[in-house]
Structure formats: structure tokens, C-alpha cells
Scaffold this motif. Structure first.
Motif, PDB file in Angstrom:
ATOM      1  N   UNK A  86      34.512  36.459  26.407  1.00 19.05           N
ATOM      2  CA  UNK A  86      35.717  36.425  26.436  1.00 19.05           C
ATOM      3  C   UNK A  86      36.478  35.532  27.515  1.00 19.05           C
ATOM      4  N   UNK A  87      37.559  35.016  27.108  1.00 18.56           N
ATOM      5  CA  UNK A  87      38.190  34.321  28.074  1.00 18.56           C
ATOM      6  C   UNK A  87      38.916  35.075  28.836  1.00 18.56           C
ATOM      7  N   UNK A  88      38.857  34.561  30.269  1.00 27.91           N
ATOM      8  CA  UNK A  88      39.186  35.201  31.386  1.00 27.91           C
ATOM      9  C   UNK A  88      40.978  34.935  31.464  1.00 27.91           C
ATOM     10  N   UNK A  89      41.838  35.880  31.812  1.00 29.77           N
ATOM     11  CA  UNK A  89      43.214  35.321  31.803  1.00 29.77           C
ATOM     12  C   UNK A  89      43.558  35.285  33.307  1.00 29.77           C
ATOM     13  N   UNK A  90      44.454  34.571  33.774  1.00 27.99           N
ATOM     14  CA  UNK A  90      45.166  34.374  34.849  1.00 27.99           C
ATOM     15  C   UNK A  90      44.250  33.276  35.669  1.00 27.99           C
ATOM     16  N   UNK A  91      43.544  32.488  34.988  1.00 27.70           N
ATOM     17  CA  UNK A  91      43.076  30.926  35.424  1.00 27.70           C
ATOM     18  C   UNK A  91      43.776  29.995  35.164  1.00 27.70           C
ATOM     19  N   UNK A 109      37.940  29.728  31.924  1.00 29.36           N
ATOM     20  CA  UNK A 109      36.982  30.711  32.327  1.00 29.36           C
ATOM     21  C   UNK A 109      36.526  31.643  31.563  1.00 29.36           C
ATOM     22  N   UNK A 110      35.259  31.966  31.244  1.00 31.71           N
ATOM     23  CA  UNK A 110      34.779  32.863  30.236  1.00 31.71           C
ATOM     24  C   UNK A 110      33.935  33.944  30.889  1.00 31.71           C
ATOM     25  N   UNK A 111      34.133  35.112  30.577  1.00 29.25           N
ATOM     26  CA  UNK A 111      33.084  36.051  30.857  1.00 29.25           C
ATOM     27  C   UNK A 111      32.016  36.367  29.973  1.00 29.25           C
ATOM     28  N   UNK A 112      30.840  36.192  30.307  1.00 30.95           N
ATOM     29  CA  UNK A 112      29.596  36.091  29.345  1.00 30.95           C
ATOM     30  C   UNK A 112      28.918  37.437  29.528  1.00 30.95           C
ATOM     31  N   UNK A 113      28.707  38.078  28.585  1.00 27.32           N
ATOM     32  CA  UNK A 113      27.781  39.456  28.366  1.00 27.32           C
ATOM     33  C   UNK A 113      26.451  38.965  27.600  1.00 27.32           C
ATOM     34  N   UNK A 114      25.418  38.711  28.338  1.00 26.10           N
ATOM     35  CA  UNK A 114      24.372  38.158  27.971  1.00 26.10           C
ATOM     36  C   UNK A 114      23.225  39.572  27.403  1.00 26.10           C
ATOM     37  N   UNK A 115      22.462  39.065  26.738  1.00 20.87           N
ATOM     38  CA  UNK A 115      21.522  39.876  25.955  1.00 20.87           C
ATOM     39  C   UNK A 115      20.635  40.750  26.903  1.00 20.87           C
ATOM     40  N   UNK A 116      20.325  39.978  27.803  1.00 25.15           N
ATOM     41  CA  UNK A 116      19.601  40.743  29.024  1.00 25.15           C
ATOM     42  C   UNK A 116      20.371  41.804  29.878  1.00 25.15           C
ATOM     43  N   UNK A 117      21.549  41.965  29.283  1.00 20.97           N
ATOM     44  CA  UNK A 117      22.393  42.908  30.172  1.00 20.97           C
ATOM     45  C   UNK A 117      23.269  42.448  31.272  1.00 20.97           C
ATOM     46  N   UNK A 118      22.985  41.218  31.832  1.00 23.84           N
ATOM     47  CA  UNK A 118      23.626  40.586  32.831  1.00 23.84           C
ATOM     48  C   UNK A 118      25.097  40.269  32.333  1.00 23.84           C
ATOM     49  N   UNK A 119      26.091  40.016  33.452  1.00 28.87           N
ATOM     50  CA  UNK A 119      27.189  39.450  33.123  1.00 28.87           C
ATOM     51  C   UNK A 119      27.309  38.304  33.965  1.00 28.87           C
ATOM     52  N   UNK A 170      45.396  34.144  46.288  1.00 29.15           N
ATOM     53  CA  UNK A 170      46.071  35.403  45.963  1.00 29.15           C
ATOM     54  C   UNK A 170      45.111  36.365  45.392  1.00 29.15           C
ATOM     55  N   UNK A 171      45.919  37.449  45.051  1.00 28.85           N
ATOM     56  CA  UNK A 171      45.146  38.534  44.592  1.00 28.85           C
ATOM     57  C   UNK A 171      43.981  38.435  43.544  1.00 28.85           C
ATOM     58  N   UNK A 172      44.554  37.604  42.621  1.00 30.23           N
ATOM     59  CA  UNK A 172      43.568  37.405  41.373  1.00 30.23           C
ATOM     60  C   UNK A 172      42.351  36.564  41.665  1.00 30.23           C
ATOM     61  N   UNK A 173      42.235  35.946  42.863  1.00 31.04           N
ATOM     62  CA  UNK A 173      41.055  35.349  43.349  1.00 31.04           C
ATOM     63  C   UNK A 173      40.241  36.053  44.514  1.00 31.04           C
ATOM     64  N   UNK A 174      40.880  37.210  44.846  1.00 29.57           N
ATOM     65  CA  UNK A 174      40.234  38.152  45.742  1.00 29.57           C
ATOM     66  C   UNK A 174      39.599  39.497  45.150  1.00 29.57           C
ATOM     67  N   UNK A 175      38.044  39.526  45.122  1.00 30.47           N
ATOM     68  CA  UNK A 175      37.695  40.737  44.188  1.00 30.47           C
ATOM     69  C   UNK A 175      37.138  41.750  45.123  1.00 30.47           C
ATOM     70  N   UNK A 176      37.620  42.997  44.883  1.00 33.85           N
ATOM     71  CA  UNK A 176      37.429  43.947  45.353  1.00 33.85           C
ATOM     72  C   UNK A 176      36.661  45.157  44.769  1.00 33.85           C
ATOM     73  N   UNK A 177      35.802  45.673  45.336  1.00 33.75           N
ATOM     74  CA  UNK A 177      34.858  46.780  44.684  1.00 33.75           C
ATOM     75  C   UNK A 177      34.766  48.071  45.530  1.00 33.75           C
ATOM     76  N   UNK A 178      35.721  48.874  45.061  1.00 33.44           N
ATOM     77  CA  UNK A 178      36.192  50.125  45.978  1.00 33.44           C
ATOM     78  C   UNK A 178      36.655  49.832  47.126  1.00 33.44           C
ATOM     79  N   UNK A 179      36.110  50.218  48.140  1.00 34.44           N
ATOM     80  CA  UNK A 179      36.710  49.949  49.806  1.00 34.44           C
ATOM     81  C   UNK A 179      36.341  48.846  50.210  1.00 34.44           C
ATOM     82  N   UNK A 180      35.708  47.756  49.651  1.00 33.74           N
ATOM     83  CA  UNK A 180      35.039  46.665  50.143  1.00 33.74           C
ATOM     84  C   UNK A 180      35.467  45.225  49.202  1.00 33.74           C
TER      85      UNK A 180
END
Length: 287
Positions: A17-22, A27-37, A184-194
Motif C-alpha cells: 500500500x502506498x503511504x500518504x504524506x510523503x 513510499x510503500x508499506x509492504x506486508x511480506x509473506x513471512x509476517x514482516x512489515x 515535522x510530525x509525519x517524520x517522527x515516529x512514536x510508540x506509546x510513550x517513546x
């Protein structure tokens, strides 16, 4: 081109799937057969590809970034491509805690602490710091060619006069530092409180830090004083923070002006909302 890149990396895809805001790469997000992204990134130009590759080499071990799993230098039809690991989490929003804002300040200051390498010569990341004023001027007047077709004559002339006046009031530049140019926020990735890390380095330079606070202020810091203070504290824990009250008015103005020119270049219809936002900012600053 996409099929060519998928074949080049030998990807076994479940979905893509193509990623918006790039804005400077596809940019594409790839879901692989082995379960990785993984993420597939195709910069718009060869220079952007080479710049990003050098940036990853410079930042590795100093700043949290995705891992380059593979890359392809491209051919006559493709400027190059990256296969990148996934940073866990989502883009930064204003709903985060002061703890996260503090960490954003820390990682931003860590980026700015990187200076031009002495031993290895860079081929794609320019050091604009020695001629910083000329760099800012060139950027502004380059976009002015496009802005002229969007603004009415009176507003355009007023903007040019304001640029020349404000430029004279800037303090000495702070650097040379590694600057993201699209922090900018789109380029800063947050996971929970980190903060998981930072992405997108196709526009980086060495230059003055003063330009690098503008988009973060526009899209994040200006909405919540508590988050702004936490960010400042985090940044200052790594390196001295310049007086943002002195430089932000100029860079907020030039960012709005240049963004109008960017919309004209990339297509007014498909960037209509962004154009309206920046027209409103520019008119407010001129009034």
C-alpha cells in the motif's frame, strides 16, 4: 517501476500500500509473506537517493532511524530504491505527553550535534553553512518565480519587501549542524510513550539549526505550551537551544511563502488544502 523494484529486492508480498504524506519520494508499506512489515522507498531523483544513503551512514549509531535492509542504485528508468525496516508506532500528534515532547527535543538536538565529517568527503549532502544567507536567499527567490503566479501583485511585492527587511535582523547562524529540513510530525515516529525514531532524509543539509524548528513549530509545538516547554528542555539537555522567538518569525514567513511556491510546482489542485493553509499564514504574518 514498482514491479521492477519489487523484483530487484526479491520481495514475497502479501500486500502493498502506498503511504500518504510523503512529498519527495514514493513510499510503500509492504506486508511480506513471512509476517514482516518493510517499507519500499523510491526517491524522486538520483540526488535525493544519494543524499538519503549518505544520511543513513552519518546517523547510524547516533540517532534512532530505520535499518536499510537493502538498496538498489537504480537504472535509466529508476533513480534508486531502499528497502527499510519498520519503526514501531505512529507519526507524532499533539495528543502525546510532555515526556514524548522532551524526547523529541533530545533526538532533534542529537541530529543537530552531528557536524560535517572531517575525514570522509560527502558527495551529495551539501554544506550550506559557510554561505547560509545566500542559501536562504536562493531558496526564497527560486520559489518566488512560482509564488508570483499565485499572489496578487500587491501582496507579492509586500512579501518581497518583508523578506529583505527581516533577513537583515537575523542573528549569526548556529552551526554547522546536520539539519533534517523536513522535521515535522509525519517524520517522527512514536510508540506509546517513546520516540521510535526519525525517517525521511532526502532533503538534509549541513547548515544553521535555525531553519529546522519551523515545521515542527507549525504542526506541533505551537498548539500546547506545556509540550513546547518539554521539547525545549529535552533539546537543551543535549546542546544549547537558540532563541526561537528571534528566528521563528522569519522562518515561519519564508516557509509559508516557499510552500506556496512548492504547491504551484507540484500542482495547485491536488495541493489545494496545503496551499490555503500557507496563504492564510502568509497573509496573517504580512498583516
Amino acid at each position: 517501476m514498482l514491479n521492477r523494484v519489487i523484483e530487484q529486492f526479491g520481495l514475497q508480498l502479501l500486500s502493498i500500500n502506498e503511504v500518504e504524506d510523503s512529498h519527495s519520494s514514493t513510499v510503500y508499506k509492504c506486508n511480506l509473506l513471512n509476517g514482516d512489515n518493510n517499507f519500499l522507498k523510491i526517491p524522486y531523483t538520483k540526488l535525493k537517493f544519494q543524499r538519503e544513503l549518505e544520511a543513513y551512514e552519518l546517523l547510524k549509531g547516533s540517532v534512532a532511524i530505520p535499518e536499510i535492509l537493502d538498496y538498489w542504485t537504480g537504472d535509466e528508468d529508476c533513480p534508486g530504491a531502499f528497502l527499510l525496516s519498520e519503526l514501531k508506532g505512529q507519526p507524532l500528534t499533539t495528543e502525546v505527553s510532555p515526556t514524548v515532547a522532551y524526547q523529541v527535543g533530545v533526538i532533534h538536538a542529537s541530529i543537530h550535534s552531528i557536524q560535517p565529517p572531517v575525514v570522509k568527503a560527502l558527495t551529495s549532502i551539501q554544506n550550506e553553512f559557510p554561505n547560509w544567507s545566500k542559501f536562504i536567499e536562493h531558496q526564497f527567490y527560486s520559489f518566488a518565480e512560482d509564488v508570483r503566479d499565485v499572489l496578487d501583485v500587491g501582496l507579492y511585492i509586500q512579501a518581497i519587501e518583508k523578506f529583505e527587511k527581516m533577513k537583515q535582523q537575523l542573528p549569526s547562524p548556529d552551526g554547522p549542524s546536520f539539519i533534517h529540513m523536513d522535521f515535522r510530525p509525519a517524520n517522527i515516529i512514536i510508540d506509546g510513550n517513546k520516540v521510535s525514531g526519525i525517517i525521511d532524509f532526502e532533503s538534509v543539509r549541513f547548515g544553521s539549526t535555525e531553519i529546522d524548528f519551523t515545521k515542527l513549530h507549525r504542526d506541533f509545538l505551537c498548539f500546547d505550551f506545556t509540550l513546547y516547554q518539554a521539547y525545549k528542555e529535552g533539546y537543551s539537555s543535549i546542546r544549547p537551544l537558540i532563541d526561537l522567538d528571534v528566528v521563528l518569525p522569519f522562518y515561519r514567513f519564508t516557509d509559508a511563502f516557499n510552500s506556496i511556491g512548492w504547491c504551484k510546482r507540484r500542482g495547485i489542485e491536488k495541493n489545494a488544502l496545503f496551499l490555503e493553509e500557507n496563504l492564510a499564514i502568509l497573509k496573517k504574518l504580512l498583516l
